[in-house]
Design an enzyme around this catalytic site. Structure first.
Site: not given
Ligand code: RIB
Ligand code: CA
Length: 310
Positions: A193, A239-241
């Site tokens: 991520t 923008m991990h998720d």
């Protein structure tokens, strides 16, 4: 086009918000519900934020069900709470009270009912408490789930501690149960991520859309960018998720490999660490880990999808 039937289990959360808005703008997905969990903020705030996001997207067909208020082993508090996602968990913007009711089933019961009703993909982008309790209450349900795509863990360095990534750290017991269950898992850890981020040009682009979604995304990402500037000496916001959603939109976009994943639950300094075993290239493993992604391609898709909101 066969749409993927999805529930997003979430602790919104600014990057959760971008992931949710991306999912709700993507015709490949049939998002049935947002199930909320304590994490980035307490359950009351993450649930209110999920209702705010449903109203912002105007997708009033999506239900919001509240889940677990504290981890399986008991409540944990992250001393940095408020620093990353704001006091309200969504960048501390001004919101009217959302005209989106709270669904009357507990998140775990809703998940079980939707699993029972047909093939379901669970996108888990917060602590895994709801999924852990689901497995405790309905041990056989894992075999019915099409897939679980998780944002969590880290192959190398953590974020909430040197060893642990926040979602896993917040409920290691639940995570251990999730990785031990028989459902297929695709894991997007920090080392993946951190390859996906938005910069100030992207924030300006969203603001320039002159839409409520564009303005809100730009506004909530600004304090998140300031956090990144302090913590990572750069304003690019990870923008991990969204990587967990992106995986469902283009299976070829994120390169993956088969692994075995174990979760540390007892270490003094390593509690919440994920031990991602790549040594034997577990080709037929039911757990895949994201390895690499092209950020420019991701950002182009995100811009295009978020531009469809009016
Ligand atoms: O470590 C990143 C994860 O923790 C993301 O899901 C973010 O929303 C926070 O919950
Ligand atoms: Ca999250």
């Amino acid at each position: 086009m066969a749409r993927t039937r999805v529930v997003i289990d979430t602790d919104p959360g600014v990057d959760d918000a971008v992931a949710i808005l991306l999912a709700l703008a993507s015709p490949e997905l049939e998002v049935l519900a947002l199930t909320t969990v304590a994490g980035n903020s307490d359950l009351e705030k993450t649930t209110l934020n999920a209702r705010r996001l449903v109203e912002l997207s105007q997708r009033f067909d999506v239900v919001v069900a509240a889940g677990c208020a504290e981890a399986i082993a008991g409540a944990v508090r992250y001393e940095g709470e408020g620093d990353v996602h704001g006091i309200d968990g969504l960048g501390d913007l001004q919101w009217d009270s959302p005209n989106v009711p709270l669904h009357d089933e507990h998140a775990v019961e809703l998940l079980f009912r939707l699993i029972s009703e047909g093939p379901l993909t669970i996108v888990a982008i917060g602590p895994l408490t709801n999924l852990g309790v689901l497995l405790e209450r309905y041990p056989d349900c894992a075999a019915l789930v099409e897939r679980v795509v998780i944002m969590g863990g880290a192959s190398f360095e953590g974020n909430v501690s040197p060893a642990a990534e926040f979602n896993i750290w917040a409920d290691p017991e639940a995570a251990q149960m999730v990785f031990a269950a028989s459902w297929p898992i695709t894991l997007m850890p920090l080392d993946l991520t951190h390859q996906a981020s938005l910069n100030d040009d992207d924030l300006a682009y969203f603001s320039g859309l002159n839409t409520e979604v564009g303005r809100r995304v730009a506004d909530m990402l600004e304090p998140y960018a300031r956090f990144h500037e302090v913590w990572y000496q750069q304003r690019e916001v990870f923008m991990h998720d969204a990587m967990a959603v992106y995986e469902l939109l283009d299976a070829s976009a994120i390169t993956k490999q088969g692994v075995e994943v174990s979760v540390e639950t007892s270490g003094t300094y390593s509690r919440g660490a994920t031990w991602i075993d790549r040594r034997h290239q577990h080709a037929n493993s039911r757990t895949q880990v994201g390895v690499s992604v092209d950020n420019a391609t991701f950002v182009e898709l995100l811009r295009t999808r978020l531009s469809t909101y009016r």
